[in-house]
Design a protein around this motif. Structure first.
Motif, PDB file in Angstrom:
ATOM      1  N   VAL A  98       0.844  -1.195   0.000  1.00 12.23           N
ATOM      2  CA  VAL A  98       0.000   0.000   0.000  1.00 12.23           C
ATOM      3  C   VAL A  98       0.881   1.248   0.000  1.00 12.23           C
ATOM      4  CG1 VAL A  98      -1.626   1.365   1.397  1.00 12.23           C
ATOM      5  CG2 VAL A  98      -2.020  -1.086   1.036  1.00 12.23           C
ATOM      6  N   GLU A  99       1.900   1.262   0.824  1.00 12.79           N
ATOM      7  CA  GLU A  99       2.831   2.395   0.866  1.00 12.79           C
ATOM      8  C   GLU A  99       3.423   2.634  -0.515  1.00 12.79           C
ATOM      9  OE1 GLU A  99       5.224   5.475   2.490  1.00 12.79           O
ATOM     10  OE2 GLU A  99       3.527   4.443   3.374  1.00 12.79           O
ATOM     11  N   PHE A 100       3.839   1.558  -1.166  1.00 12.97           N
ATOM     12  CA  PHE A 100       4.384   1.648  -2.517  1.00 12.97           C
ATOM     13  C   PHE A 100       3.359   2.266  -3.469  1.00 12.97           C
ATOM     14  CE2 PHE A 100       4.545  -0.542  -6.696  1.00 12.97           C
ATOM     15  CZ  PHE A 100       5.713   0.019  -7.191  1.00 12.97           C
ATOM     16  N   LEU A 101       2.132   1.773  -3.425  1.00 17.46           N
ATOM     17  CA  LEU A 101       1.106   2.236  -4.369  1.00 17.46           C
ATOM     18  C   LEU A 101       0.703   3.690  -4.145  1.00 17.46           C
ATOM     19  CD1 LEU A 101      -1.294  -0.835  -4.535  1.00 17.46           C
ATOM     20  CD2 LEU A 101       0.334  -0.090  -6.274  1.00 17.46           C
ATOM     21  N   VAL A 102       0.453   4.068  -2.908  1.00 18.47           N
ATOM     22  CA  VAL A 102      -0.112   5.403  -2.680  1.00 18.47           C
ATOM     23  C   VAL A 102       0.930   6.517  -2.739  1.00 18.47           C
ATOM     24  CG1 VAL A 102      -2.113   4.589  -1.400  1.00 18.47           C
ATOM     25  CG2 VAL A 102      -0.076   5.282  -0.162  1.00 18.47           C
ATOM     26  N   THR A 103       2.203   6.177  -2.610  1.00 17.42           N
ATOM     27  CA  THR A 103       3.218   7.229  -2.685  1.00 17.42           C
ATOM     28  C   THR A 103       3.767   7.398  -4.096  1.00 17.42           C
ATOM     29  OG1 THR A 103       4.997   5.717  -2.073  1.00 17.42           O
ATOM     30  CG2 THR A 103       3.935   6.957  -0.295  1.00 17.42           C
ATOM     31  N   LYS A 104       3.340   6.590  -5.026  1.00 18.33           N
ATOM     32  CA  LYS A 104       3.872   6.660  -6.394  1.00 18.33           C
ATOM     33  C   LYS A 104       2.930   7.430  -7.293  1.00 18.33           C
ATOM     34  CE  LYS A 104       7.074   4.463  -4.648  1.00 18.33           C
ATOM     35  NZ  LYS A 104       7.805   5.336  -3.783  1.00 18.33           N
ATOM     36  N   HIS A 105       2.840   8.725  -7.058  1.00 19.03           N
ATOM     37  CA  HIS A 105       1.951   9.587  -7.834  1.00 19.03           C
ATOM     38  C   HIS A 105       2.241   9.441  -9.325  1.00 19.03           C
ATOM     39  CE1 HIS A 105       0.845  11.403  -4.115  1.00 19.03           C
ATOM     40  NE2 HIS A 105       2.082  11.732  -3.867  1.00 19.03           N
TER      41      HIS A 105
END
Length: 189
Positions: A98-105
């Motif tokens: 989730v951290e990977f997905l939501v921080t990769k604008h």
């Protein structure tokens, strides 16, 4: 006297690593379409250095996310080995995903852009992250910790959909919704 080849290679690798770290930080702040000059400035190199290492934006985006995908993939067996239960390992891995997905604008837009240079990135995500998640789900199933019929691909798509942030839905909202999804996957005690 010229530097030995090993010293030049080590310096080139440090430069490349610095560019990747800078690009990753800039992508988080500005998205994957951020100006290359901003990345170069953050890395302390010239724009030409970036283009020498990464001739196209797709090459740079792919290199940044390949490293992060590999890190997330390697986390699955590590968490299985050190966690109290497979479900705890799955939860911790999903938190990292989730951290990977939501921080990769802009990653989602980049993947859907039709840029042929980024097609391999989508395949890399499927070829590495789905099996990592499947390993965790298999361990959970073996310990009877999850409901039957949950597949890694379906779970990851659901998580991905829950991680599409916007003005009224931020990272904290996504994390809460994914936690609710995982709770629903858990077999009742």
């Amino acid at each position: 006297m010229p530097e030995p080849v090993g010293v030049r290679r080590a310096q080139a690798q440090r430069t490349r690593d610095g560019v990747l770290a800078a690009a990753s930080a800039v992508f988080v702040e500005q998205g994957v379409q951020a100006p290359v000059r901003d990345i170069a400035e953050r890395a302390g190199v010239g724009v030409g250095t970036i283009y020498r290492n990464f001739p196209t934006r797709a090459d740079l985006v792919t290199a940044v996310y390949r490293h992060q995908i590999d890190t997330c993939t390697a986390l699955a067996p590590q968490l299985l080995a050190e966690s109290a239960s497979p479900f705890t390992a799955l939860t911790r891995w999903v938190d990292a995903f989730v951290e990977f997905l939501v921080t990769k604008h802009g990653l989602g837009a980049a993947l859907g852009s039709g840029d042929p240079g980024l097609e391999n990135l989508h395949a890399l995500m499927l070829d590495t992250l789905v099996p990592a998640c499947a390993t965790l789900l298999d361990a959970c199933a073996a310990d009877d910790e999850i409901r039957p019929g949950i597949t890694a691909y379906t779970l990851m798509r659901a998580i991905g959909n829950l991680c599409i942030t916007g003005p009224d839905y931020d990272q904290a909202d996504a994390q809460r919704m994914v936690a609710t999804l995982l709770a629903g996957c858990r077999r009742p005690a």
